[in-house]
Design an enzyme around this catalytic site. Structure first.
Site, PDB file in Angstrom:
ATOM      1  N   LYS A 137       1.937  24.593   8.941  1.00  0.00           N
ATOM      2  CA  LYS A 137       1.363  24.454  10.286  1.00  0.00           C
ATOM      3  C   LYS A 137       0.666  25.759  10.630  1.00  0.00           C
ATOM      4  CE  LYS A 137       3.933  21.035  12.901  1.00  0.00           C
ATOM      5  NZ  LYS A 137       4.815  20.777  14.050  1.00  0.00           N
ATOM      6  N   GLU A 197       3.226  15.561   9.855  1.00  0.00           N
ATOM      7  CA  GLU A 197       3.933  15.107  11.069  1.00  0.00           C
ATOM      8  C   GLU A 197       3.464  13.733  11.546  1.00  0.00           C
ATOM      9  OE1 GLU A 197       5.063  18.296  13.819  1.00  0.00           O
ATOM     10  OE2 GLU A 197       4.789  16.856  15.443  1.00  0.00           O
ATOM     11  N   ASN A 203      10.806  19.514  15.964  1.00  0.00           N
ATOM     12  CA  ASN A 203      10.407  19.922  17.319  1.00  0.00           C
ATOM     13  C   ASN A 203      11.541  19.792  18.330  1.00  0.00           C
ATOM     14  OD1 ASN A 203       7.835  20.365  16.330  1.00  0.00           O
ATOM     15  ND2 ASN A 203       7.176  18.270  16.756  1.00  0.00           N
ATOM     16  N   HIS A 260      11.430  21.763  21.545  1.00  0.00           N
ATOM     17  CA  HIS A 260      10.097  22.359  21.666  1.00  0.00           C
ATOM     18  C   HIS A 260       9.279  21.795  22.822  1.00  0.00           C
ATOM     19  CE1 HIS A 260      11.083  24.222  17.894  1.00  0.00           C
ATOM     20  NE2 HIS A 260       9.892  24.797  17.792  1.00  0.00           N
TER      21      HIS A 260
HETATM   22  N1  GLY Z   1       7.887  24.366  13.588  1.00  0.00           N
HETATM   23  C1  GLY Z   1       7.930  22.988  13.397  1.00  0.00           C
HETATM   24  C2  GLY Z   1       7.229  22.517  12.170  1.00  0.00           C
HETATM   25  O1  GLY Z   1       6.842  23.308  11.328  1.00  0.00           O
HETATM   26  O2  GLY Z   1       7.015  21.347  12.038  1.00  0.00           O
END
Ligand code: GLY
Length: 370
Positions: free
Chosen positions: A147, A241, A249, A252
């Site tokens: 990410k 994702e 998450n 988050h």
């Molecule tokens: N920090 C969450 C992810 O890398 O998906």
């Protein structure tokens, strides 16, 4: 040297790289040579704080690997995780005639890693990059899994790309000098990782809280390795994702809202802890975890000096800010809940009223102390 391999193979090989743990930076040169990269030039990207501590040493180790090594240092702080900094980096690379086969090396915490990865993903439509995470948070979470991105107009990580590094190199010794608050912030992501996938690991963390807080090197190595194994398994299953990766998450959605409303004065890991506390409360209310389990989440947060309450914010504004987070789907917040402890589920059915009730459990009235 200890290492863990992460890879995904669909019809073709999508990505494949090592996460390497070493004492010191010297081991980076042999690791890079093993990659047999075509790169002739490498640019270390870092921030003013990390650069002061480690840049000269790492540059020395890299000099034998490339015909040209450069460094690009930008001012430390989340407020510099912007397209403006990316633009300055592009200008620097163009000025130094970096080509598509050349390499970026991210030396630093989450801000440096995310920004460097995004620059690598977009410069000349993509050049290789290596992650050298120097904070606990970056070692257990942000440096792994591809990410990358920057904040945009106060929206966290709003512009970015999935782009995997060629290597993640961790020097475990950097954790010794990490400031208390940054160490605690990293523990926010460690607790999250255990809570979503491994109840016995969570118990192990609580049992070893004293040693972990004293930064016992063996305990930290075991802890970081387990976090990386968990994260690697999730990313291998769902790198972009589209499904299960969303469980990473946990904490988050509300965490990002608090982070933004507090103008990034709270650390990311501190906000994740706040969000995790609220998510655990929702899990309790839904009957997914027991009261004892909810209390053990709060104990974990307290054990590592993370906040479980935030002051100076109204519940409604936290809810509204959550709705502008990018973790939405068709206008619904995709909430991550524990069901049970040690397993996370994605729940798009959590109502505004439930969220407000959970937010009130992390609100502290009175002075805006953090
Ligand atoms: N920090 C969450 C992810 O890398 O998906």
């Amino acid at each position: 040297m200890e290492s863990l391999h992460i890879q995904r193979r669909g019809e073709a090989l999508e990505f494949s790289y090592d996460i390497v743990w070493e004492k010191g930076f010297a081991g980076i040169a042999p690791c890079i040579r093993q990659l047999s990269l075509a790169a002739r030039k490498a640019c270390v990207v870092t921030d003013s704080q990390v650069g002061e501590l480690y840049l000269p040493e790492i540059m020395e180790h890299l000099s034998g690997c490339f015909s040209q090594t450069d460094s690009f240092v930008f001012p430390a702080g989340e407020e510099n995780k912007t397209l403006h900094t990316v633009q300055s980096l592009y200008e620097f690379l163009i000025g130094k005639k970096y080509e598509r086969r050349d390499l970026l090396i991210a030396l630093g915490g989450g801000v440096v890693g995310d920004l460097t990865g995004f620059s690598a993903a977009t410069y000349l439509r993509g050049i290789d990059f290596i992650q050298v995470p120097t904070t606990l948070l970056a070692q257990v979470d942000s440096s792994i899994g591809g990410k990358t991105g920057v904040d945009f107009s106060k929206y966290k990580n709003m512009v970015g790309a999935f782009y995997q590094p060629r290597l993640v190199y961790m020097n475990m010794e950097v954790l010794r000098s990490l400031p208390e608050r940054q160490f605690a912030g990293g523990m926010g992501e460690v607790l999250k990782t255990a809570l979503i996938r491994d109840k016995s690991f969570y118990s192990w963390i609580l049992e070893n809280q004293a040693g972990i807080n004293q930064r016992d090197p063996d305990l930290l190595s075991s802890m970081i390795r387990r976090c990386c194994e968990i994260k690697a398994a999730v990313v291998e299953e769902d790198p972009k994702e589209q499904g299960v990766r969303a469980v990473l998450n946990l904490g988050h959605t509300l965490g990002h809202a608090v982070e933004k409303l507090k103008d990034f004065r709270l650390q990311h890991g501190e906000c994740v802890a706040l969000g995790t506390s609220a998510a655990a409360y929702l899990s309790l209310k839904r009957g997914f975890i027991s009261k004892e389990e909810y209390e053990s989440v709060l104990r974990g947060i307290a054990a590592f000096h993370l906040p479980s309450h935030v002051s100076g914010l109204r519940a409604e504004e936290i809810l509204q800010a959550s709705k502008s987070d990018k973790k939405m789907e068709s206008g619904k917040i995709k909430f991550i809940l524990l069901h049970p402890l040690g397993r996370a589920v994605i729940d798009p059915t959590v109502s505004d009223e439930e969220i407000l009730e959970a937010v009130r459990t992390i609100q502290k009235s009175g002075e805006d102390t953090i």
